[in-house]
Design a protein around this motif. Structure first.
Motif, short mmCIF file in Angstrom:
data_model
loop_
_atom_site.label_atom_id
_atom_site.label_comp_id
_atom_site.label_asym_id
_atom_site.label_seq_id
_atom_site.Cartn_x
_atom_site.Cartn_y
_atom_site.Cartn_z
N GLU A 35 0.80 -1.22 0.00
CA GLU A 35 0.00 0.00 0.00
C GLU A 35 0.84 1.28 0.00
OE1 GLU A 35 -3.38 0.10 -0.26
OE2 GLU A 35 -3.18 -2.06 -0.57
N ASP A 36 2.09 1.19 0.42
CA ASP A 36 2.92 2.38 0.59
C ASP A 36 4.15 2.28 -0.32
OD1 ASP A 36 4.71 4.36 1.48
OD2 ASP A 36 3.95 4.27 3.53
N ASP A 37 4.17 3.06 -1.39
CA ASP A 37 5.28 2.99 -2.35
C ASP A 37 6.62 3.35 -1.71
OD1 ASP A 37 3.61 2.19 -4.34
OD2 ASP A 37 3.56 4.10 -5.41
N ASP A 38 6.63 4.37 -0.83
CA ASP A 38 7.88 4.77 -0.18
C ASP A 38 8.42 3.66 0.72
OD1 ASP A 38 7.86 7.25 -1.40
OD2 ASP A 38 6.77 8.22 0.24
N ALA A 39 7.53 3.01 1.45
CA ALA A 39 7.95 1.90 2.32
C ALA A 39 8.50 0.75 1.49
CB ALA A 39 6.78 1.43 3.17
N CYS A 40 7.91 0.52 0.33
CA CYS A 40 8.37 -0.58 -0.52
C CYS A 40 9.75 -0.27 -1.11
CB CYS A 40 7.35 -0.84 -1.63
SG CYS A 40 7.60 -2.41 -2.49
N ARG A 41 9.94 0.97 -1.54
CA ARG A 41 11.26 1.35 -2.05
C ARG A 41 12.32 1.22 -0.95
NH1 ARG A 41 8.25 5.42 -4.83
NH2 ARG A 41 8.30 5.04 -7.10
N LYS A 42 11.96 1.58 0.27
CA LYS A 42 12.90 1.43 1.38
C LYS A 42 13.23 -0.04 1.62
CE LYS A 42 13.50 2.64 6.27
NZ LYS A 42 12.88 3.27 7.47
N LEU A 67 18.45 -24.51 -7.07
CA LEU A 67 18.38 -23.46 -6.06
C LEU A 67 18.34 -22.11 -6.77
CD1 LEU A 67 21.10 -24.74 -3.55
CD2 LEU A 67 18.62 -24.99 -3.35
N PRO A 68 17.41 -21.23 -6.37
CA PRO A 68 17.36 -19.88 -6.96
C PRO A 68 18.24 -18.91 -6.18
CG PRO A 68 15.38 -20.27 -5.65
CD PRO A 68 16.25 -21.49 -5.50
N PRO A 69 19.28 -18.35 -6.79
CA PRO A 69 20.14 -17.41 -6.05
C PRO A 69 19.44 -16.09 -5.80
CG PRO A 69 20.79 -17.51 -8.35
CD PRO A 69 19.73 -18.56 -8.17
N GLN A 70 19.81 -15.43 -4.71
CA GLN A 70 19.28 -14.12 -4.38
C GLN A 70 20.35 -13.06 -4.67
OE1 GLN A 70 18.29 -14.38 -0.20
NE2 GLN A 70 16.20 -15.04 -0.63
N HIS A 71 19.88 -11.87 -5.03
CA HIS A 71 20.79 -10.75 -5.30
C HIS A 71 20.33 -9.53 -4.53
CE1 HIS A 71 21.40 -13.50 -8.70
NE2 HIS A 71 22.61 -13.00 -8.79
N SER A 72 21.29 -8.81 -3.99
CA SER A 72 20.98 -7.57 -3.29
C SER A 72 20.72 -6.46 -4.31
CB SER A 72 22.13 -7.17 -2.37
OG SER A 72 23.26 -6.79 -3.14
N LEU A 73 20.17 -5.35 -3.83
CA LEU A 73 19.92 -4.21 -4.71
C LEU A 73 21.22 -3.69 -5.31
CD1 LEU A 73 17.87 -2.15 -5.84
CD2 LEU A 73 18.33 -0.75 -3.82
N LEU A 74 22.27 -3.63 -4.50
CA LEU A 74 23.56 -3.14 -4.98
C LEU A 74 24.11 -4.06 -6.07
CD1 LEU A 74 25.88 -1.13 -4.76
CD2 LEU A 74 26.86 -2.55 -2.93
N GLU A 75 24.03 -5.37 -5.87
CA GLU A 75 24.50 -6.32 -6.88
C GLU A 75 23.70 -6.17 -8.17
OE1 GLU A 75 26.00 -10.02 -4.03
OE2 GLU A 75 23.88 -9.87 -4.63
N LEU A 76 22.40 -5.95 -8.04
CA LEU A 76 21.55 -5.81 -9.20
C LEU A 76 21.87 -4.53 -9.97
CD1 LEU A 76 19.25 -6.99 -10.84
CD2 LEU A 76 17.63 -6.00 -9.23
N GLU A 91 12.31 -0.69 -11.30
CA GLU A 91 10.90 -0.33 -11.12
C GLU A 91 9.96 -1.42 -11.63
OE1 GLU A 91 9.36 2.40 -9.72
OE2 GLU A 91 11.34 3.00 -8.97
N ASP A 92 10.46 -2.30 -12.49
CA ASP A 92 9.64 -3.39 -13.02
C ASP A 92 9.55 -4.58 -12.06
OD1 ASP A 92 9.07 -2.09 -15.43
OD2 ASP A 92 10.94 -2.77 -16.34
N SER A 93 10.25 -4.54 -10.96
CA SER A 93 10.24 -5.67 -10.02
C SER A 93 8.91 -5.75 -9.29
CB SER A 93 11.39 -5.56 -9.02
OG SER A 93 11.21 -4.43 -8.19
N VAL A 94 8.62 -6.94 -8.77
CA VAL A 94 7.38 -7.16 -8.02
C VAL A 94 7.71 -7.79 -6.67
CG1 VAL A 94 5.91 -7.37 -10.06
CG2 VAL A 94 7.02 -9.43 -9.14
N LEU A 95 6.95 -7.41 -5.67
CA LEU A 95 7.09 -7.97 -4.32
C LEU A 95 6.47 -9.37 -4.29
CD1 LEU A 95 7.74 -7.48 -1.22
CD2 LEU A 95 5.37 -6.67 -1.07
N ILE A 96 7.20 -10.36 -3.78
CA ILE A 96 6.66 -11.73 -3.76
C ILE A 96 6.63 -12.34 -2.36
CG2 ILE A 96 7.26 -12.23 -6.15
CD1 ILE A 96 9.76 -13.67 -5.15
N GLY A 97 7.11 -11.63 -1.35
CA GLY A 97 7.07 -12.17 0.02
C GLY A 97 8.13 -11.54 0.89
#
Length: 352
Positions: A35-42, A67-76, A91-97
């Motif tokens: 619901e909160d775009d600023d909170a999601c960006r944070k 195994l699906p590897p994870q990447h940090s924002l900095l790595e991305l 900006e095209d990313s989606v929250l999944i959990g």
């Protein structure tokens, strides 16, 4: 003794409370991010990203499992910069959990045409080399993932596909805009809000009390049989959908049915699988296969189904060239239905 029981009960209540509190906190945190775009960006700053290419997840092989590897924002951001892309693509990313510690999880597809960037989609081979993994079609990889990863990647693929297919308003024809979490899209011209949807599907294991009915479509792998399944029609109840599908596909009339469980299924376009057991009317068990829907259907005994569940190698070809029949893998809800029937084949508790 009574004192011990009292302490044990209080401990049990305490742990139940803690588990519930963790779940509630996690659920409300995810609600806030949606619901909160600023909170999601944070949350993206400390979150983890799962990568896709044309809806195929990035996977790395570990023994007999993916195994699906994870990447940090900095790595991305470094990865995008290396391939000539700007960070706007995130900006095209989606929250999944998220984790219980509130680490947010996101998914980003680097192969689909970006709605937030003028740059073209990234090339798959170069990305795989850089990321030391492979983008593998989810349908092929699903049963070599653990339950948690399979559920997470299924959610991610479903959301990414939905956003890719719903970039324009069905009323105005104007481009829609997703919120940061990807939980909705909004048409700026008329403020219509679009939410991701799932199509309800009934999947039913039919029994006559001692045998179960299994069927196959021509698109199934050779030898595989499963429970009957079909989309719910507009206006139908769950019970009506089960009755209609069984009548349409095998020409039988359901006498009693019982709900079992449900499962999100990402194929072909995100479905909610609603699993049921059904008993057909006594003395009316002659199958009339609808060849427009099915390739084959047959009754199988308890012993035959038990033997199929025990097979380690499903593609077992016999001397005459035919394949021993086998069943959907453990992650599929059809497998759960069949195993439930094996453990209690007569289903005496089914309500009238």
């Amino acid at each position: 003794m009574s004192l011990y029981c009292g302490i044990a009960c209080r401990r049990k209540s305490f742990w139940c409370y803690r588990l519930l509190s963790t779940y509630v906190a996690k659920t409300r945190y995810l609600f806030e991010l949606k619901e909160d775009d600023d909170a999601c960006r944070k949350a993206q700053q400390t979150g983890a990203f799962y990568l896709f290419h044309n809806l195929a997840p990035l996977l790395q092989q570990s023994e007999h499992q993916y195994l699906p590897p994870q990447h940090s924002l900095l790595e991305l951001e470094k990865l995008l910069a290396k391939f000539g892309q700007d960070a706007q693509r995130i900006e095209d990313s989606v929250l999944i959990g998220c984790s219980e510690q509130h680490e947010a999880w996101f998914a980003l597809d680097l192969g689909l045409n970006s709605s937030s960037s003028v740059n073209a989609s990234l090339q798959k081979p170069e990305m795989e080399t850089e990321l030391k993994g492979s983008f593998i079609e989810l349908r092929k990889a699903l049963f070599r993932l653990n339950m948690k990863d399979a559920s997470l990647l299924s959610t991610a693929q479903a959301l990414l596909r939905w956003h890719d297919a719903h970039q324009f308003c069905s009323r105005s024809g104007q481009p829609t805009k997703k919120n940061v979490a990807g939980s909705k899209r909004v048409c700026p011209s008329n403020k219509i809000i679009y939410y991701p949807q799932m199509a309800p599907v009934v999947i039913t294991l039919v029994s006559d009390g001692t045998r179960c009915l299994l069927a196959r479509q021509s698109s199934f792998p050779k030898g595989m049989y499963s429970a009957l399944a079909g989309f719910c029609d507009i206006g139908e109840t769950l019970e009506e959908a089960v009755q209609r599908e069984v009548a349409e596909e095998v020409g039988l009339e359901v006498d009693r049915l019982q709900y079992s469980a449900s499962q999100h299924w990402p194929f072909p376009n995100s479905s909610l699988m609603i699993a049921c057991h059904a008993i057909v009317k006594p003395g009316q068990t002659e199958i009339q296969v609808n060849l427009k829907e099915l390739e084959a259907a047959a009754w199988f005994s308890h012993d035959e189904v038990v033997a199929a569940l025990k097979r380690n190698h499903p593609y077992a070809q016999q001397q005459d060239g035919t394949f021993l029949f086998w069943l959907p893998p453990k992650l599929a809800i059809a497998h759960q239905l069949i195993r439930e029937w094996v453990e209690k084949p007569a289903c005496p508790s089914l309500p009238a």
